[in-house]
Each structure stands twice: as structure tokens, then as C-alpha cells.
Enzyme design. Structure first.
Site, PDB file in Angstrom:
ATOM      1  N   HIS A   1       0.860  -1.188   0.000  1.00 38.10           N
ATOM      2  CA  HIS A   1       0.000   0.000   0.000  1.00 38.10           C
ATOM      3  C   HIS A   1       0.891   1.230   0.000  1.00 38.10           C
ATOM      4  O   HIS A   1       1.729   1.409   0.887  1.00 38.10           O
ATOM      5  CB  HIS A   1      -0.919   0.023   1.220  1.00 38.10           C
ATOM      6  CG  HIS A   1      -1.838   1.207   1.241  1.00 38.10           C
ATOM      7  ND1 HIS A   1      -3.081   1.198   0.643  1.00 38.10           N
ATOM      8  CD2 HIS A   1      -1.678   2.449   1.778  1.00 38.10           C
ATOM      9  CE1 HIS A   1      -3.658   2.369   0.817  1.00 38.10           C
ATOM     10  NE2 HIS A   1      -2.832   3.149   1.506  1.00 38.10           N
ATOM     11  N   CYS A   2       0.718   2.085  -0.994  1.00 31.61           N
ATOM     12  CA  CYS A   2       1.507   3.311  -1.117  1.00 31.61           C
ATOM     13  C   CYS A   2       0.718   4.465  -0.506  1.00 31.61           C
ATOM     14  O   CYS A   2      -0.359   4.823  -0.997  1.00 31.61           O
ATOM     15  CB  CYS A   2       1.826   3.587  -2.591  1.00 31.61           C
ATOM     16  SG  CYS A   2       2.739   5.130  -2.847  1.00 31.61           S
ATOM     17  N   PHE A   3       1.252   5.043   0.551  1.00 34.84           N
ATOM     18  CA  PHE A   3       0.548   6.136   1.216  1.00 34.84           C
ATOM     19  C   PHE A   3       0.636   7.433   0.423  1.00 34.84           C
ATOM     20  O   PHE A   3      -0.237   8.297   0.557  1.00 34.84           O
ATOM     21  CB  PHE A   3       1.109   6.343   2.622  1.00 34.84           C
ATOM     22  CG  PHE A   3       0.732   5.253   3.582  1.00 34.84           C
ATOM     23  CD1 PHE A   3      -0.502   5.254   4.208  1.00 34.84           C
ATOM     24  CD2 PHE A   3       1.606   4.212   3.851  1.00 34.84           C
ATOM     25  CE1 PHE A   3      -0.858   4.248   5.089  1.00 34.84           C
ATOM     26  CE2 PHE A   3       1.262   3.200   4.728  1.00 34.84           C
ATOM     27  CZ  PHE A   3       0.031   3.215   5.347  1.00 34.84           C
TER      28      PHE A   3
ATOM     29  N   GLY B   1      -2.096   7.038  -1.814  1.00 35.86           N
ATOM     30  CA  GLY B   1      -3.330   6.689  -1.123  1.00 35.86           C
ATOM     31  C   GLY B   1      -4.029   5.502  -1.731  1.00 35.86           C
ATOM     32  O   GLY B   1      -5.260   5.424  -1.699  1.00 35.86           O
ATOM     33  N   ASN B   2      -3.255   4.558  -2.268  1.00 34.27           N
ATOM     34  CA  ASN B   2      -3.843   3.467  -3.026  1.00 34.27           C
ATOM     35  C   ASN B   2      -2.969   2.227  -2.891  1.00 34.27           C
ATOM     36  O   ASN B   2      -1.771   2.309  -2.606  1.00 34.27           O
ATOM     37  CB  ASN B   2      -3.950   3.858  -4.503  1.00 34.27           C
ATOM     38  CG  ASN B   2      -5.011   3.063  -5.224  1.00 34.27           C
ATOM     39  OD1 ASN B   2      -5.700   2.247  -4.621  1.00 34.27           O
ATOM     40  ND2 ASN B   2      -5.138   3.300  -6.516  1.00 34.27           N
TER      41      ASN B   2
END
Length: 263
Positions: free
Chosen positions: A110-112, A115-116
Site C-alpha cells: 500500500h503506497c501512502f 493513497g492506493n
């Protein structure tokens, strides 16, 4: 969980703010300083070449960023919940993300900052986003170093000049020898350097996993994957039109990564 959801909102805002600040500095500080060269031709002046290269890197970075957000992985849990057939056993690479609250196929992480979740649908755009963000940051750092060198008459010929720039500039700033705008550019130099190296390292790490046919989730959980040729692994992620996608942000068309099921 509340902290993760808050980070999922703050991190994209942080990235967009840094992008906006970088664009403003390039437009109002770096480009005007390059127009002062009277010997350069108008068509091939340093300002035109620098502006064209920066716009190319920025357009690819932001374009792939948007595609990463738009092409979010499908929620397999919702698909199975609406299906009338008996639910099948999920592949080993599926994972439930607590932040996104969905089950994704070939979940990597999950890439903050976007946001996805990063999965089979947006992996190529994510790698290109990291690549062009790294190039844009490092190129902005080089342009910023040239600007500071001209404004403050500082030579960066010595290998340790960049390392000693920050502490020296801080002391000169409080003594009034360095303007606030110049001090802000110096701080941005180190931020560009850090972000550029981080994105470059992350891009290389993701490419290594793709060559092996693995995801970060599979490596973390110790899931065994079937040995396959590295060229086939690359083609499943980047597709047959990889060169066009390298130059122009576009959706990953013509790949089989979204249809792949782990054995």
C-alpha cells in the site's frame, strides 16, 4: 488504524505540495536566471532546453501518479460477494488491505503517497512514477545548485561542498548574509536529493522483484513462486508497448498481469 488512515490523507497532500513548490521555483527562479545569457540563441537557449526537459519529467511523473490512483486494483472480495457461484480459493498473492478495506490480486504493498494499493493493474505506472519522480527531483537539485552557485558565488568543485552547505547557510541566514528565499532553495536541495534517492532505490527494488516474478507481499510471507523467464515477467508488467508507455503516461494495455493466477 486511525493513524494509518490519517497518513493516507496527509502523504498525498505532502507530495502535491512538494510538486507545486518545485514547479514555482523552476518557473520564477531557475528559468529567469537562465535567460540572462546573452550569447545563447533563442531556440536553443538554456532556459528553453531546461524548461522542456523539466516539463517532460514532471508530466510523466504526475501523469503516472494519476494513473496509479485511477487504476486501483479490483476488490476481489466484493466480486466474490456478488457472485452466485461458489467462491473459489483465492490465489496466494491476494491480500486484504486494512487501509483500503479490500482484497486485491497480486498485492504488492500500500503506497501512502498515492493513497492506493499497488497491484497488477497499476504496477507499471507506479514504477514509472517512481522513476520520473526521482529524475525530476535530482534534476531540480542540479538546477538549484546552479542557481545557488550563481547567486551566492559558491563553488561546488570540492566534494564536501554540498555536505557543508546547509550548516554554513544556516549560520549565515541568522546573521543576515543569506536571504530567506535563498535559504528556502537550499533546504529544497536536500529534500530533492533525499526524495530522488528514495524513489530511485524503490524503483530498482521493484524492478528486481518483477524480474524474479515476485511481489513484496510474497517475499514478506515466504510464498513460493513458479520460476519463469525474466523477459516474460517484464512483459506481464510493462506490456508489449513498453517504449510508448516509457515516453507517454498511458494505461497498461495489452498485458496479461490482471488475468494471471498464481499456481
Amino acid at each position: 488504524m486511525l493513524a494509518l488512515r490519517l497518513l493516507n490523507v496527509v502523504a498525498p497532500a505532502y507530495f502535491l505540495c512538494i510538486s507545486l513548490v518545485t514547479f514555482v521555483l523552476q518557473l520564477f527562479l531557475f528559468l529567469p536566471s537562465m535567460r540572462e545569457d546573452p550569447t545563447a540563441t533563442p531556440l536553443f537557449s538554456p532556459a528553453v532546453l531546461h524548461g522542456a526537459l523539466f516539463l517532460f519529467l514532471s508530466a510523466n511523473a504526475l501523469g503516472n501518479y494519476i494513473l496509479v490512483v485511477q487504476n486501483s486494483p479490483d476488490d476481489l472480495g466484493a466480486c466474490q460477494g456478488t457472485s452466485s457461484q461458489r467462491p473459489q480459493r483465492p490465489p496466494p498473492s491476494t491480500h486484504f488491505c486494512r487501509v483500503c478495506a479490500r482484497v486485491t490480486l497480486r498485492h504488492d504493498h500500500h503506497c501512502f503517497f498515492t493513497g492506493n494499493c499497488i497491484g497488477s493493474r497499476n504496477m507499471r505506472n507506479f514504477i514509472l512514477f517512481c522513476l520520473y519522480t526521482s529524475l525530476a527531483c535530482l534534476y531540480s537539485m542540479v538546477a538549484g545548485v546552479a542557481y545557488i552557485s550563481a547567486v551566492l558565488s559558491i563553488s561546488f568543485a570540492h566534494p564536501l561542498a554540498f555536505l557543508t552547505l546547509l550548516p554554513t547557510s544556516i549560520s549565515q541566514f541568522f546573521s543576515g548574509a543569506v536571504l530567506g528565499s535563498d535559504m528556502f532553495v537550499i533546504l529544497m536541495l536536500y529534500l530533492w536529493f533525499a526524495v530522488g534517492l528514495a524513489c530511485a532505490g524503490f524503483c530498482c527494488h521493484q524492478l528486481l522483484l518483477i524480474l524474479r516474478g515476485q511481489t513484496r507481499y510474497q517475499v514478506r510471507k515466504g510464498v513460493a513462486v513458479r520460476a519463469r523467464p525474466w523477459r516474460k515477467n517484464l512483459q506481464e508488467v510493462f506490456g508489449k508497448r513498453w517504449l510508448l508507455g516509457l515516453l507517454v503516461p498511458m494505461f497498461n494495455v495489452g498485458t496479461e498481469s490482471s488475468k494471471q493466477q498464481d499456481k
